[in-house]
Design a protein around this motif. Structure first.
Motif: not given
Length: 199
Positions: A89-93, A101-108, A115-122
């Protein structure tokens, strides 16, 4: 180990928002008191219980534990290893609607992004097969008490297709948990001792 409840007469005398906040305070205090060994062992037991559920689905949303929440790290590692589609889950305040958003690793990762973050893997939340949700408490009807921000409830309000599985410790199942019309009920509650299905 821990028990918290509001008796019926008292819970009917105070506003729902106040009752929820009292429960949050008490449950957070109980959770802070857990030692690391208990949390680690509970997280491993949770994974064993959850495995039969997560094996059924392909597109799965996870969360990253904070402040002694039961950890999904063993689950996340297994999902990545078995080539499942894992979403965080990703959120903006500025908004109460989350994206996944898609993740491919185990990083937290932190749930909050710029606010200006854009993902193309949602993925749209209704295209997820299963969402694993953290919680403060849950009742026997499947109503979940979260952190109070309303992110999950607002995001999932009109989602009729995705299986919602709350995740926590067994002692977070409590009686007399107040809820209102905006609270989205769970289908499942998974903990270190059992899996509960709600109808």
């Amino acid at each position: 180990i821990f028990i918290f409840w509001l008796n019926d007469s008292f819970s009917n005398m105070i506003p729902t928002t106040v009752a929820k906040q009292l429960i949050r305070q008490e449950m957070r205090k109980n959770r802070r008191a857990l030692d690391n060994q208990f949390v680690t062992q509970a997280s491993l037991k949770l994974f064993k219980n959850l495995k039969t559920i997560i094996d059924k689905y392909e597109n799965i949303a996870i969360y990253y534990a904070a402040n002694n929440e039961i950890s999904l790290q063993p689950v996340i590692e297994y999902l990545i290893q078995t080539n499942k589609q894992v979403y965080r889950p990703i959120a903006k305040k500025s908004s109460r609607i989350m994206e996944f958003e898609l993740v491919s690793d185990t990083h937290e990762y932190d749930i909050f992004v710029d606010e200006n973050y854009v993902s193309n893997q949602t993925i749209e939340c209704y295209n997820l097969d299963l969402i694993l949700l953290p919680l403060i408490a849950v009742n026997a009807s499947g109503y979940r008490l979260g952190q109070g921000g309303g992110y999950y409830d607002n995001t999932l309000a009109n989602n009729k297709t995705t299986i919602l599985c709350g995740v926590g410790y067994q002692w977070q199942l409590i009686n007399n948990l107040p809820y209102d019309a905006l609270d989205v009920p769970l289908h499942i509650f998974a903990n270190e001792q059992e899996i509960l299905y709600f109808t």
